[in-house]
Scaffold this motif. Structure first.
Motif, PDB file in Angstrom:
ATOM      1  N   PRO A 106       0.801  -1.239   0.000  1.00  0.00           N
ATOM      2  CA  PRO A 106       0.000   0.000   0.000  1.00  0.00           C
ATOM      3  C   PRO A 106       0.835   1.290   0.000  1.00  0.00           C
ATOM      4  N   LYS A 107       2.149   1.152   0.045  1.00  0.00           N
ATOM      5  CA  LYS A 107       3.016   2.332   0.158  1.00  0.00           C
ATOM      6  C   LYS A 107       3.666   2.676  -1.171  1.00  0.00           C
ATOM      7  N   GLY A 108       4.017   3.942  -1.317  1.00  0.00           N
ATOM      8  CA  GLY A 108       4.802   4.367  -2.461  1.00  0.00           C
ATOM      9  C   GLY A 108       4.018   4.553  -3.740  1.00  0.00           C
ATOM     10  N   LYS A 109       4.776   4.908  -4.771  1.00  0.00           N
ATOM     11  CA  LYS A 109       4.206   5.182  -6.084  1.00  0.00           C
ATOM     12  C   LYS A 109       4.181   3.902  -6.922  1.00  0.00           C
ATOM     13  N   TYR A 110       3.129   3.761  -7.695  1.00  0.00           N
ATOM     14  CA  TYR A 110       3.008   2.593  -8.564  1.00  0.00           C
ATOM     15  C   TYR A 110       3.393   2.957  -9.989  1.00  0.00           C
ATOM     16  N   THR A 111       4.563   2.418 -10.397  1.00  0.00           N
ATOM     17  CA  THR A 111       4.992   2.536 -11.784  1.00  0.00           C
ATOM     18  C   THR A 111       4.333   1.400 -12.565  1.00  0.00           C
ATOM     19  N   LEU A 112       4.493   1.411 -13.866  1.00  0.00           N
ATOM     20  CA  LEU A 112       3.950   0.330 -14.695  1.00  0.00           C
ATOM     21  C   LEU A 112       4.566  -1.010 -14.282  1.00  0.00           C
ATOM     22  N   LYS A 113       5.890  -1.040 -14.079  1.00  0.00           N
ATOM     23  CA  LYS A 113       6.560  -2.281 -13.689  1.00  0.00           C
ATOM     24  C   LYS A 113       6.046  -2.781 -12.350  1.00  0.00           C
ATOM     25  N   ARG A 114       5.905  -1.901 -11.380  1.00  0.00           N
ATOM     26  CA  ARG A 114       5.422  -2.310 -10.058  1.00  0.00           C
ATOM     27  C   ARG A 114       3.983  -2.830 -10.133  1.00  0.00           C
ATOM     28  N   THR A 115       3.174  -2.221 -10.954  1.00  0.00           N
ATOM     29  CA  THR A 115       1.793  -2.661 -11.134  1.00  0.00           C
ATOM     30  C   THR A 115       1.754  -4.044 -11.775  1.00  0.00           C
ATOM     31  N   ILE A 116       2.559  -4.246 -12.803  1.00  0.00           N
ATOM     32  CA  ILE A 116       2.612  -5.545 -13.480  1.00  0.00           C
ATOM     33  C   ILE A 116       3.119  -6.616 -12.527  1.00  0.00           C
ATOM     34  N   ASP A 117       4.162  -6.292 -11.740  1.00  0.00           N
ATOM     35  CA  ASP A 117       4.685  -7.249 -10.756  1.00  0.00           C
ATOM     36  C   ASP A 117       3.607  -7.648  -9.754  1.00  0.00           C
ATOM     37  N   LEU A 118       2.824  -6.675  -9.301  1.00  0.00           N
ATOM     38  CA  LEU A 118       1.753  -6.960  -8.346  1.00  0.00           C
ATOM     39  C   LEU A 118       0.688  -7.863  -8.975  1.00  0.00           C
ATOM     40  N   ILE A 119       0.315  -7.579 -10.210  1.00  0.00           N
ATOM     41  CA  ILE A 119      -0.673  -8.405 -10.920  1.00  0.00           C
ATOM     42  C   ILE A 119      -0.157  -9.838 -11.072  1.00  0.00           C
ATOM     43  N   ILE A 120       1.122  -9.978 -11.428  1.00  0.00           N
ATOM     44  CA  ILE A 120       1.736 -11.310 -11.557  1.00  0.00           C
ATOM     45  C   ILE A 120       1.693 -12.040 -10.218  1.00  0.00           C
ATOM     46  N   ASN A 121       2.069 -11.348  -9.147  1.00  0.00           N
ATOM     47  CA  ASN A 121       2.101 -11.979  -7.830  1.00  0.00           C
ATOM     48  C   ASN A 121       0.706 -12.368  -7.342  1.00  0.00           C
ATOM     49  N   ILE A 122      -0.285 -11.529  -7.610  1.00  0.00           N
ATOM     50  CA  ILE A 122      -1.665 -11.863  -7.247  1.00  0.00           C
ATOM     51  C   ILE A 122      -2.129 -13.077  -8.063  1.00  0.00           C
ATOM     52  N   GLY A 123      -1.827 -13.080  -9.354  1.00  0.00           N
ATOM     53  CA  GLY A 123      -2.178 -14.227 -10.205  1.00  0.00           C
ATOM     54  C   GLY A 123      -1.520 -15.509  -9.720  1.00  0.00           C
ATOM     55  N   LEU A 124      -0.261 -15.401  -9.315  1.00  0.00           N
ATOM     56  CA  LEU A 124       0.460 -16.566  -8.805  1.00  0.00           C
ATOM     57  C   LEU A 124      -0.172 -17.061  -7.516  1.00  0.00           C
ATOM     58  N   MET A 125      -0.509 -16.152  -6.613  1.00  0.00           N
ATOM     59  CA  MET A 125      -1.114 -16.548  -5.340  1.00  0.00           C
ATOM     60  C   MET A 125      -2.488 -17.195  -5.547  1.00  0.00           C
ATOM     61  N   ILE A 126      -3.284 -16.628  -6.446  1.00  0.00           N
ATOM     62  CA  ILE A 126      -4.614 -17.195  -6.710  1.00  0.00           C
ATOM     63  C   ILE A 126      -4.491 -18.570  -7.365  1.00  0.00           C
ATOM     64  N   SER A 127      -3.642 -18.684  -8.383  1.00  0.00           N
ATOM     65  CA  SER A 127      -3.518 -19.969  -9.080  1.00  0.00           C
ATOM     66  C   SER A 127      -2.924 -21.042  -8.160  1.00  0.00           C
TER      67      SER A 127
ATOM     68  N   ILE B  58       2.911 -20.941 -15.294  1.00  0.00           N
ATOM     69  CA  ILE B  58       3.041 -19.754 -16.154  1.00  0.00           C
ATOM     70  C   ILE B  58       3.290 -18.508 -15.301  1.00  0.00           C
ATOM     71  N   PHE B  59       2.475 -18.338 -14.249  1.00  0.00           N
ATOM     72  CA  PHE B  59       2.679 -17.184 -13.358  1.00  0.00           C
ATOM     73  C   PHE B  59       4.030 -17.266 -12.648  1.00  0.00           C
ATOM     74  N   LEU B  60       4.472 -18.476 -12.300  1.00  0.00           N
ATOM     75  CA  LEU B  60       5.777 -18.631 -11.669  1.00  0.00           C
ATOM     76  C   LEU B  60       6.888 -18.176 -12.620  1.00  0.00           C
ATOM     77  N   GLY B  61       6.779 -18.554 -13.880  1.00  0.00           N
ATOM     78  CA  GLY B  61       7.760 -18.103 -14.869  1.00  0.00           C
ATOM     79  C   GLY B  61       7.799 -16.585 -14.968  1.00  0.00           C
ATOM     80  N   LEU B  62       6.631 -15.964 -14.983  1.00  0.00           N
ATOM     81  CA  LEU B  62       6.564 -14.494 -15.027  1.00  0.00           C
ATOM     82  C   LEU B  62       7.128 -13.891 -13.738  1.00  0.00           C
ATOM     83  N   HIS B  63       6.845 -14.521 -12.601  1.00  0.00           N
ATOM     84  CA  HIS B  63       7.364 -14.061 -11.307  1.00  0.00           C
ATOM     85  C   HIS B  63       8.893 -14.136 -11.299  1.00  0.00           C
ATOM     86  N   LEU B  64       9.435 -15.259 -11.776  1.00  0.00           N
ATOM     87  CA  LEU B  64      10.894 -15.410 -11.831  1.00  0.00           C
ATOM     88  C   LEU B  64      11.519 -14.395 -12.791  1.00  0.00           C
TER      89      LEU B  64
END
Length: 131
Positions: free
Chosen positions: A52-73, A110-116
């Motif tokens: 919840p802290k700091g500024k969200y750049t495109l990379k940080r947003t994509i990383d968060l989406i990947i991590n959420i996808g990984l956690m859900i899957s 797939i999400f793990l590959g993106l996370h790595l």
């Protein structure tokens, strides 16, 4: 336990899970993998505190989406794996639980590959520390 040790053990367990192992071994490795995932999350708890802290750049947003996808899957894979133990005919709607388990595990991979891919620099630094 060092983060890199948990990461290496998780990677090994994931590779084992996709091999044609006897079901009992698959289940044991799966249970071990659950504990390794919990340890990995615990060792990276500062990441979750920083969400919840700091500024969200495109990379940080994509990383968060990947991590959420990984956690859900992974969650779907774990839950469906637990429900499919010794109950191969169980269905959710029209889908067999074993099919959901297999499909979500591939999605997790797939999400793990993106996370790595998104954490490769950090992972590379950790591996270099081992030498």
């Amino acid at each position: 336990m060092k983060k890199i040790t948990v990461d290496i053990l998780m990677g090994t367990a994931i590779v084992l899970e996709f091999l044609s192992l006897p079901i009992l071994i698959h289940e044991i490795v799966g249970i071990a993998l659950i504990f390794l995932i919990i340890a990995h999350i615990q060792l990276n708890k500062n990441y979750f505190k920083a969400i919840p802290k700091g500024k969200y750049t495109l990379k940080r947003t994509i990383d968060l989406i990947i991590n959420i996808g990984l956690m859900i899957s992974l969650s779907v894979t774990i839950i469906s794996g637990i429900f499919s133990i010794r109950k191969s005919g169980l269905k959710i709607g029209k889908h067999k639980i074993s099919h959901i388990h297999k499909s979500s595990s591939v999605l997790s991979l797939i999400f793990l590959g993106l996370h790595l891919l998104s954490t490769r620099k950090k992972l590379s630094r950790e591996i270099k520390k081992l030498h």
